[in-house]
Write an enzyme that holds these catalytic residues in place. Structure first.
Site, PDB file in Angstrom:
ATOM      1  N   LYS A  17     -46.090 -61.800  56.880  1.00 20.62           N
ATOM      2  CA  LYS A  17     -44.612 -61.657  57.438  1.00 20.62           C
ATOM      3  C   LYS A  17     -44.113 -62.654  58.357  1.00 20.62           C
ATOM      4  O   LYS A  17     -44.618 -62.565  59.528  1.00 20.62           O
ATOM      5  CB  LYS A  17     -44.481 -60.149  58.069  1.00 20.62           C
ATOM      6  CG  LYS A  17     -42.925 -59.802  58.222  1.00 20.62           C
ATOM      7  CD  LYS A  17     -42.553 -58.565  58.741  1.00 20.62           C
ATOM      8  CE  LYS A  17     -41.227 -58.408  59.289  1.00 20.62           C
ATOM      9  NZ  LYS A  17     -40.677 -57.087  59.779  1.00 20.62           N
TER      10      LYS A  17
ATOM     11  N   ASP B 103     -35.539 -60.808  63.609  1.00 18.45           N
ATOM     12  CA  ASP B 103     -34.962 -59.598  63.036  1.00 18.45           C
ATOM     13  C   ASP B 103     -33.965 -59.044  63.914  1.00 18.45           C
ATOM     14  O   ASP B 103     -34.229 -58.163  64.754  1.00 18.45           O
ATOM     15  CB  ASP B 103     -36.466 -58.582  62.860  1.00 18.45           C
ATOM     16  CG  ASP B 103     -35.972 -57.427  62.136  1.00 18.45           C
ATOM     17  OD1 ASP B 103     -34.740 -57.422  61.617  1.00 18.45           O
ATOM     18  OD2 ASP B 103     -36.829 -56.607  61.930  1.00 18.45           O
TER      19      ASP B 103
ATOM     20  N   LYS C 121     -29.871 -53.818  65.090  1.00 11.76           N
ATOM     21  CA  LYS C 121     -30.696 -53.083  65.914  1.00 11.76           C
ATOM     22  C   LYS C 121     -30.031 -52.917  67.306  1.00 11.76           C
ATOM     23  O   LYS C 121     -29.028 -53.919  67.619  1.00 11.76           O
ATOM     24  CB  LYS C 121     -32.039 -53.947  66.203  1.00 11.76           C
ATOM     25  CG  LYS C 121     -32.945 -53.887  65.240  1.00 11.76           C
ATOM     26  CD  LYS C 121     -34.371 -54.843  65.747  1.00 11.76           C
ATOM     27  CE  LYS C 121     -35.046 -54.939  64.614  1.00 11.76           C
ATOM     28  NZ  LYS C 121     -36.037 -53.365  64.213  1.00 11.76           N
TER      29      LYS C 121
ATOM     30  N   ASP D  97     -41.269 -61.124  65.409  1.00 12.05           N
ATOM     31  CA  ASP D  97     -41.420 -60.632  63.884  1.00 12.05           C
ATOM     32  C   ASP D  97     -42.372 -61.490  62.971  1.00 12.05           C
ATOM     33  O   ASP D  97     -42.276 -61.181  61.697  1.00 12.05           O
ATOM     34  CB  ASP D  97     -40.115 -60.154  63.428  1.00 12.05           C
ATOM     35  CG  ASP D  97     -40.216 -58.850  62.566  1.00 12.05           C
ATOM     36  OD1 ASP D  97     -41.150 -58.305  62.522  1.00 12.05           O
ATOM     37  OD2 ASP D  97     -39.291 -58.505  61.830  1.00 12.05           O
TER      38      ASP D  97
ATOM     39  N   ASP E 116     -32.688 -53.303  58.044  1.00 14.74           N
ATOM     40  CA  ASP E 116     -33.580 -53.691  59.045  1.00 14.74           C
ATOM     41  C   ASP E 116     -35.075 -53.218  58.265  1.00 14.74           C
ATOM     42  O   ASP E 116     -35.977 -53.591  58.910  1.00 14.74           O
ATOM     43  CB  ASP E 116     -33.241 -52.539  60.107  1.00 14.74           C
ATOM     44  CG  ASP E 116     -34.068 -53.108  61.462  1.00 14.74           C
ATOM     45  OD1 ASP E 116     -34.484 -54.086  61.448  1.00 14.74           O
ATOM     46  OD2 ASP E 116     -34.052 -52.446  62.496  1.00 14.74           O
TER      47      ASP E 116
ATOM     48  N   GLU F 298     -36.532 -54.962  56.340  1.00 12.95           N
ATOM     49  CA  GLU F 298     -36.485 -56.320  55.548  1.00 12.95           C
ATOM     50  C   GLU F 298     -38.042 -56.797  55.285  1.00 12.95           C
ATOM     51  O   GLU F 298     -38.201 -57.435  54.292  1.00 12.95           O
ATOM     52  CB  GLU F 298     -35.737 -57.328  56.600  1.00 12.95           C
ATOM     53  CG  GLU F 298     -36.654 -58.136  57.306  1.00 12.95           C
ATOM     54  CD  GLU F 298     -36.782 -57.225  58.797  1.00 12.95           C
ATOM     55  OE1 GLU F 298     -36.362 -56.049  58.973  1.00 12.95           O
ATOM     56  OE2 GLU F 298     -37.934 -57.646  59.282  1.00 12.95           O
TER      57      GLU F 298
ATOM     58  N   ARG G 242     -40.688 -55.532  54.431  1.00 11.95           N
ATOM     59  CA  ARG G 242     -41.442 -55.112  52.879  1.00 11.95           C
ATOM     60  C   ARG G 242     -40.556 -55.899  51.957  1.00 11.95           C
ATOM     61  O   ARG G 242     -40.938 -56.142  50.557  1.00 11.95           O
ATOM     62  CB  ARG G 242     -41.207 -53.615  52.588  1.00 11.95           C
ATOM     63  CG  ARG G 242     -39.787 -53.158  53.053  1.00 11.95           C
ATOM     64  CD  ARG G 242     -39.857 -51.555  53.053  1.00 11.95           C
ATOM     65  NE  ARG G 242     -39.872 -51.141  54.370  1.00 11.95           N
ATOM     66  CZ  ARG G 242     -39.955 -49.966  54.966  1.00 11.95           C
ATOM     67  NH1 ARG G 242     -39.974 -49.011  53.992  1.00 11.95           N
ATOM     68  NH2 ARG G 242     -40.083 -49.482  56.109  1.00 11.95           N
TER      69      ARG G 242
HETATM   70  N1  BES Z   1     -39.872 -55.716  62.760  1.00 16.81           N
HETATM   71  C1  BES Z   1     -39.281 -54.145  62.742  1.00 16.81           C
HETATM   72  C2  BES Z   1     -40.553 -53.430  63.071  1.00 16.81           C
HETATM   73  C3  BES Z   1     -40.874 -53.268  64.567  1.00 16.81           C
HETATM   74  C4  BES Z   1     -39.975 -52.746  65.340  1.00 16.81           C
HETATM   75  C5  BES Z   1     -42.065 -53.725  65.182  1.00 16.81           C
HETATM   76  C6  BES Z   1     -40.195 -52.428  66.578  1.00 16.81           C
HETATM   77  C7  BES Z   1     -42.251 -53.749  66.314  1.00 16.81           C
HETATM   78  C8  BES Z   1     -41.164 -53.099  67.004  1.00 16.81           C
HETATM   79  C9  BES Z   1     -39.072 -53.912  60.881  1.00 16.81           C
HETATM   80  O1  BES Z   1     -38.395 -54.984  60.607  1.00 16.81           O
HETATM   81  C10 BES Z   1     -38.137 -52.938  61.214  1.00 16.81           C
HETATM   82  O2  BES Z   1     -36.947 -53.015  61.588  1.00 16.81           O
HETATM   83  N2  BES Z   1     -38.730 -51.559  60.614  1.00 16.81           N
HETATM   84  C11 BES Z   1     -37.709 -50.445  60.726  1.00 16.81           C
HETATM   85  C12 BES Z   1     -38.018 -49.904  59.292  1.00 16.81           C
HETATM   86  C13 BES Z   1     -37.069 -48.490  59.377  1.00 16.81           C
HETATM   87  C14 BES Z   1     -35.620 -49.029  59.259  1.00 16.81           C
HETATM   88  C15 BES Z   1     -37.419 -47.784  58.071  1.00 16.81           C
HETATM   89  C16 BES Z   1     -38.256 -49.684  61.899  1.00 16.81           C
HETATM   90  O3  BES Z   1     -39.346 -49.463  62.032  1.00 16.81           O
HETATM   91  O4  BES Z   1     -37.469 -49.022  62.482  1.00 16.81           O
HETATM   92 ZN    ZN Z   2     -38.918 -56.765  60.977  1.00 16.31          ZN
HETATM   93 MN    MN Z   3     -36.494 -54.935  60.726  1.00 12.70          MN
END
Ligand code: BES
Ligand code: ZN
Ligand code: MN
Length: 506
Positions: free
Chosen positions: A268, A273, A280, A291, A350, A352, A354
């Site tokens: 990835k 992000d 966020k 990210d 968010d 994104e 996947r």
């Molecule tokens: N890059 C983030 C995941 C992440 C969050 C990694 C905090 C490390 C610390 C990912 O893109 C994300 O935002 N995931 C969301 C998914 C949710 C919207 C289903 C998450 O984990 O909040």
């Molecule tokens: Zn992310």
């Molecule tokens: Mn995200």
């Protein structure tokens, strides 16, 4: 930093510093005893006087040791002799090299490799010393205007092995350690770079630079029009709000026979992000520069492969873009068509990672891979589940998951399995498209993300590593860790070794 392997008597080493261990309470390691004997009991006198107890993390730097050829001797506390595990050993090595680096011993000789570490052999100890030393001396001042350079930093470390017959083991271990350290350092440096420097274009440039350095490596970069032609609607929906051009980076390392099916590593590469329209909170948003650590670890592992000249074929696939809000950005509820043809309802912009990975996974089909492993800072939920100690692993093929778990144990870069059961997959239902990009409810967020990816990985053996908790450290020591480069490299090493062993016996 240069490493070499040697065997011989500690009092005969002509070195700026000889390093030996002291166990609690006040007990010299075998090399320490040899030095003590040669010096007429000089060290044991100091121990008796109470200068060092032997606790983990203690050090005592000595000068003018009678009858030793070394200019200095560094005693390093190792704790209780029977209690040295991976973490203790790493702390011992870190303490020693940090001290050497600060005290002007530019070239030193270490006997710490003689310490017994629970469940580990000489090969592991030597390799780990190289990895830990490179890690401890790594600087994070690449973007500081004033660098506090040391006047006499540690440049050369000789690692002693007990017998001459161990020299070959030592040399092989140094080579592996250096390759892994090289990959880890690359992943760390890229991870630490901010989003305004480390853009998708920058990542593509770095990949090309690696290909220049290692001729068996070939790099191809697909641009947005090509992604459009391939029908990568999911990936394109993520980059829609960004001014930075997306890049789809492909690295091909050909070390094996041309008919050998490749392992494909997918990383990835979201270089920042923001969350997009589902933005966020601002508090720690800066950390979302990390990210792209999945991408960085794929670059790192392939670099390690090239360093080791592994006889195998490995392909790195890195979908890379930013996730930004704008008038052109994808909105919650938008429905996009992925390269696989499956339609996706983007309920949360968010989620994104996947979306870019699913198109990359479909792209992988063309390689008829032996296995595909994707690596991603995919879910915050993964940190809730496993903290910062283990990466999560999920997959559709048990033997592959086990290979990864074992590689994690061997390398000390551990992973833990989460289940991809049908019950979880049922959380992925959309009224309007084939699949939503988030599960219903917040439960098992890492697993539903894995289930989402599994829908795009039906045609081959696949595993997914969620490295959200392991790729970087927050707080005072904030920085990228270079994980899971050791795990991935070990996985590829083990596969090569298994194949070679298999060939011999058949
Ligand atoms: N890059 C983030 C995941 C992440 C969050 C990694 C905090 C490390 C610390 C990912 O893109 C994300 O935002 N995931 C969301 C998914 C949710 C919207 C289903 C998450 O984990 O909040
Ligand atoms: Zn992310
Ligand atoms: Mn995200």
């Amino acid at each position: 930093m240069e490493f070499s392997i040697k065997s011989g008597n500690p009092s005969k080493q002509r070195s700026a510093c000889v390093v030996v261990g002291v166990f609690e309470p006040r007990r010299l390691s075998p090399a320490g005893e040899a030095l003590d004997k040669a010096s007429g009991g000089h060290l044991s006198t100091l121990l008796r006087r109470g200068d060092i107890e032997g606790q983990l993390g203690q050090t005592l730097l000595l000068h003018h040791i009678p009858d030793a050829l070394a200019e200095r001797v560094l005693l390093v506390g190792c704790g209780k002799e029977r209690e040295v595990g991976d973490k203790e050993y790493q702390r011992i090595v870190t303490t020693a090299v940090t001290r050497l680096n600060e005290t002007g011993s530019m070239e030193s000789t270490s006997y710490l490799t003689e310490i017994s570490v629970k469940g580990r052999d000489l090969h592991w100890k030597v390799r780990n010393t190289v990895e830990v030393t490179r890690g401890a001396l790594h600087r994070t001042d690449q973007l500081k205007s004033k660098k506090d350079d040391l006047r006499r930093p540690l440049r050369k470390l000789t690692l002693m092995v007990p017998r001459r017959s161990d020299l070959a083991i030592g040399d092989a271990a140094v080579r592996e350690g250096e390759a892994i350290a090289e990959g880890v350092m690359l992943a760390k440096s890229l991870g630490d770079l901010p989003g305004n420097i480390c853009t998708p274009t920058y990542l593509a440039k770095q990949a090309k630079a690696q290909a220049k350095k290692y001729p068996p490596l070939k790099v191809t970069v697909l641009e947005k029009p090509q992604m459009e032609k391939l029908g990568m609607g999911a990936l394109l929906s993520v980059t829609a709000g960004s001014e930075e051009p997306p890049k789809f980076i492909i690295l091909e390392y050909k070390g094996g026979k041309s008919k050998d099916k490749p392992v494909v590593l997918v990383g990835k590469g979201i270089t920042f992000d923001t969350g997009g329209i589902s933005i966020k909170p601002s508090a720690t948003m800066d950390e979302m520069k990390y990210d792209m650590c999945g991408a960085a670890s794929v670059l790192g592992a392939i670099t390690a492969c090239a360093e080791l000249q592994l006889e195998t074929n490995v392909i790195g696939v890195i979908p890379s873009c930013e996730n930004m809000p704008s008038g052109k950005a994808t909105k919650p509820g938008d429905i996009v068509t992925s390269m696989s043809g499956q339609t996706i309802e983007v309920l949360n912009t968010d989620a994104e990672g996947r979306l870019i990975l699913c198109d990359a996974l479909t792209y992988c089909e063309r390689y008829e891979p032996d296995a595909v492993v994707d690596v991603a800072t995919l879910t915050g939920a993964c940190i809730i589940a496993l903290g910062h100690h283990a990466s999560a692993v999920m997959g559709n093929h048990h033997p592959l998951v086990h290979e990864l778990l074992n590689a994690g144990k061997t390398s000390g870069d551990r992973a833990w399995e989460l289940p991809l059961w049908d019950e979880y997959d049922e959380q992925l239902k959309s009224n309007f498209a084939d699949i939503p990009n988030i599960g219903s409810g917040r439960d098992a967020g890492s697993i539903t993300a894995g289930c989402f990816l599994s829908r795009f990985a039906k045609k081959y053996h696949w595993a997914h590593l969620d490295i959200a908790g392991t790729a970087w450290t927050s707080g005072k020591e904030k920085g990228a860790t270079g994980r899971p480069v050791p795990l991935l490299t070990q996985f590829l090493l083990d596969r090569c070794k298994a194949r070679k062993g298999g060939r011999k016996t058949t």
